[in-house]
Design an enzyme around this catalytic site. Structure first.
Site, PDB file in Angstrom:
ATOM      1  N   LYS A  48      -1.463   9.695   3.037  1.00 54.62           N
ATOM      2  CA  LYS A  48      -2.321   8.777   2.419  1.00 54.62           C
ATOM      3  C   LYS A  48      -2.248   8.812   0.941  1.00 54.62           C
ATOM      4  CE  LYS A  48      -3.024   6.431   4.940  1.00 54.62           C
ATOM      5  NZ  LYS A  48      -1.704   5.856   5.399  1.00 54.62           N
ATOM      6  N   SER A  49      -1.440   9.305   0.378  1.00 53.64           N
ATOM      7  CA  SER A  49      -1.513   9.576  -1.112  1.00 53.64           C
ATOM      8  C   SER A  49      -0.470   8.357  -1.812  1.00 53.64           C
ATOM      9  CB  SER A  49      -0.873  11.058  -1.374  1.00 53.64           C
ATOM     10  OG  SER A  49      -1.591  11.877  -0.844  1.00 53.64           O
ATOM     11  N   THR A  51       2.822   7.557  -0.036  1.00 55.19           N
ATOM     12  CA  THR A  51       4.020   8.071   0.603  1.00 55.19           C
ATOM     13  C   THR A  51       4.940   6.539   0.572  1.00 55.19           C
ATOM     14  OG1 THR A  51       2.866   9.675   1.885  1.00 55.19           O
ATOM     15  CG2 THR A  51       5.528   9.245   2.167  1.00 55.19           C
ATOM     16  N   TRP A  53       4.890   3.647  -0.729  1.00 60.66           N
ATOM     17  CA  TRP A  53       5.153   3.053  -1.942  1.00 60.66           C
ATOM     18  C   TRP A  53       6.182   3.907  -2.693  1.00 60.66           C
ATOM     19  CZ3 TRP A  53       1.328   2.591  -6.676  1.00 60.66           C
ATOM     20  CH2 TRP A  53       1.743   1.786  -7.504  1.00 60.66           C
ATOM     21  N   HIS A 108       5.748  15.877   4.922  1.00 61.64           N
ATOM     22  CA  HIS A 108       4.399  16.233   4.585  1.00 61.64           C
ATOM     23  C   HIS A 108       4.368  17.751   4.684  1.00 61.64           C
ATOM     24  CE1 HIS A 108       2.968  12.117   4.609  1.00 61.64           C
ATOM     25  NE2 HIS A 108       2.678  11.986   5.758  1.00 61.64           N
ATOM     26  N   LYS A 263      -5.471  -1.583   1.455  1.00 60.20           N
ATOM     27  CA  LYS A 263      -6.084  -2.290   0.278  1.00 60.20           C
ATOM     28  C   LYS A 263      -5.069  -2.096  -1.197  1.00 60.20           C
ATOM     29  CE  LYS A 263     -10.561  -2.964  -1.275  1.00 60.20           C
ATOM     30  NZ  LYS A 263     -12.249  -2.627  -0.903  1.00 60.20           N
TER      31      LYS A 263
END
Ligand code: A3P
Length: 298
Positions: A48-49, A51, A53, A108, A263
């Site tokens: 959720k950091s 990745t 993108w 991860h 978002k």
């Protein structure tokens, strides 16, 4: 030690990180069998950091010859997680190894648990880090959607308690970040440490930095032809979220493509955190990161 995960029924403390039970065997095989090539590229991250993108941007940079036919670009027909497979899931058989070079993988797995062949080869690692406040909100909303039976909805307070204790898939998040951070300081040619917030702030500058680091710098002609701008547009949140290819379909067994685009903003945490949660997380960050040189804009 064993704990209940956020999306996965069992997490085991394995080599000092909370490994989802469904991936322990795969991480073991990855460690023992993976043969890195010098040309390989790893997009590493805590979940959720950002990745998705960074996978898209990296893939677009190293395969930019495809831009000669922009309408056929692979990112228009495949999700970034299909083009840049997570190695752990590759060993589950969910997804195939890239066939063209440079091979770009996601992972991860924390830095100390990477296979020796990655550490010893000349392959490169780009790590994307994100403000722990926004990771929490992104993870809480995401894991709730993908949770496996028999897990029930984790209330935000329960999830926060676990998060503060580092109990989350691939956690603790602070040691994950610190592992790659320290390596990026020790070996800046091997590990590039990026932040989601910096990408949001000036993606053009960061795209050039990534290209230089990977040994795929943009030529003057490419800059004049606005190749960087095309990459940024192709990988933008709006474009990826609204692309037909990401609206439906499964990537890994239980993961739907659309879940990766929520978002795409910084500081959404202010809509979820109470003052006491804010105070508690600030304190943990001070304890865990104080003196390391790693800081966050919150
Ligand atoms: P939010 O939940 O805050 O929206 P990961 O890819 O590591 O799973 O991270 C997912 C986060 O990155 C989600 O954050 C998601 O919306 C955001 N994201 C995905 N694609 C993005 C893009 N192209 N640009 C900016 N943010 C993006």
């Amino acid at each position: 030690p064993r704990e209940m995960g956020w999306a996965i029924p069992d997490l085991y403390l394995f080599q000092q990180f909370w490994c989802p039970s469904i991936l322990i065997k795969e991480v073991n095989i990855f460690q023992k069998q993976f043969q890195a090539k010098d040309s390989d590229i790893f997009v590493a991250s805590f979940p959720k950091s950002g990745t998705t993108w960074l996978k898209a941007i990296t893939f677009a940079i190293v395969n930019r010859q495809c831009f000669s036919s922009i309408h056929n670009h692979p990112l228009l027909t495949s999700n970034p997680h299909q083009l840049v497979p997570a190695v752990e899931f590759m060993y589950r058989g969910d997804i195939h190894c890239p066939t063209t070079e440079p091979r770009v993988f996601g992972t991860h797995t924390p830095f100390p648990s990477l296979p020796n062949s990655i550490i010893e080869s000349k392959c490169k690692i780009i790590y994307i880090c994100r403000n722990p406040f926004d990771i929490f909100v992104s993870a809480w909303t995401f894991f709730d959607k993908i949770k496996l039976e028999p897990l029930s909805t984790l209330k935000i307070e329960e999830a926060f308690e676990k998060y503060c204790n580092g109990i989350i898939e691939f956690g603790p998040w602070w040691s994950h970040m610190q592992g790659y951070w320290k390596e990026s300081l020790a070996k800046p040619n091997k590990v590039l440490f990026l932040k989601y917030e910096d990408l949001k702030e000036d993606v053009n500058f960061q795209v050039k930095k990534i290209a230089d680091f990977l040994g795929f710098p943009f030529t003057q002609e490419e800059e004049n032809n606005e190749v960087i701008e095309s990459i940024i547009k192709l990988c933008s949140f709006e474009k990826m979220k609204n692309s037909e290819v990401n609206k439906s379909g499964i990537i890994y067994q239980f993961l739907e493509k659309k879940y990766f685009f929520r978002k795409g903003e910084t500081r959404d945490w202010v809509n979820y955190f109470s003052p006491s949660m804010t105070e508690k997380l600030c304190k943990i960050m001070e304890e865990k990161f104080g003196g390391s040189g790693l800081s966050f804009m919150i």
